[in-house]
Design a protein around this motif. Structure first.
Motif: not given
Length: 266
Positions: A41-52
């Motif tokens: 996942n390369l989306g910054e604003n999707r809710g993923d862990d920023p470090e991942l």
């Protein structure tokens, strides 16, 4: 021109044979994200862990040989704005973006420019003679606003010539899956000044619904803008049909990550 699937330490991405600048269209594969964001996942604003997400970008950078700590991004809003980016537009992940744009163009060597999609059409542009590149996010709204016309115009302001521009459209929602109401065919008619034969048709047995070939419509617009047909590559892969390989907003009902299209002048 065909597309080639590449695997660099697990990062799976595509390159187009007609683009000789450093570039790639990413897939879902090769990252470290988990759950609904598995894995690249390369989306910054999707809710993923920023470090991942940061690690996903580092892996992408190693795969393509680019600096993902200093790229040019934009805040995409399904509009027609195309921004000419320079050294001052370099940023790292999760820094505020001061502008909205669905397309970026540059003549700065070593500056990766990137756009994000999950069904919309990603278009990479390159004039190898002028040394100008572009990355354009073509959702249907941006498409019918003629964002490609704006992108070619901005590239021309940097010295590019339409007849020298190479274009590659990566995986996106295909004509097999892009079902719409009548507003989309009507907008495509205006967009292409009626040159729409074979680009949409009524969905059999479903009143008021149409199937639309968005990739085909954008290819036709590029030809209208002066690009040579032999300089345009179009991926046949549909992100909805291949939601196992690509992020698809429709297939996941919005529970998804984002893939990217990136280009960098050497």
């Amino acid at each position: 021109m065909s597309f080639t699937e590449r695997n660099a330490d697990g990062v799976v991405y595509l390159t187009a044979g007609n683009i000789n600048a450093r570039h790639g269209f990413t897939t879902r594969h090769g990252g470290v994200s988990s759950g609904i964001f598995e894995s690249l996942n390369l989306g910054e604003n999707r809710g993923d862990d920023p470090e991942l997400v940061r690690e996903n970008f580092r892996r992408l950078g190693r795969a393509l040989g680019i600096n993902t700590e200093a790229m040019a991004f934009s805040w995409q809003v399904h509009g027609k704005e195309v921004r000419i980016v320079t050294e001052k537009d370099r940023r790292s992940l999760f820094q505020p973006i001061a502008y909205e744009a669905d397309g970026l163009v540059t003549n700065v060597r070593g500056l990766p420019i990137i756009i994000f999609t999950a069904d919309c059409v990603p278009v990479l542009l390159h004039d190898p003679e002028a040394g100008v590149a572009g990355a354009v996010h073509c959702g249907w709204r941006s498409s019918v606003m003629d964002i490609l016309g704006t992108a070619v115009e901005k590239m021309a302001s940097l010295g590019a010539r339409p007849e020298n521009i190479r274009a590659a459209m990566g995986p996106a929602i295909g004509k097999c899956c892009f079902e719409t109401g009548p507003e989309v065919p009507e907008a495509v008619e205006k967009y292409l000044n009626g040159d729409t034969e074979g680009l949409y048709w009524p969905r059999p047995g479903v009143q008021g619904k149409f199937m639309v070939d968005l990739k085909g419509a954008n290819r036709r617009r590029l030809i209208q803008l002066g690009l040579r047909p032999e300089n345009i590559s179009v991926s046949e892969e549909c992100t909805v049909c291949r939601a196992d390989k690509y992020w698809s907003h429709r297939a996941t009902k919005g529970r998804r990550g984002s893939q990217a299209a990136v280009i960098c002048l050497d």
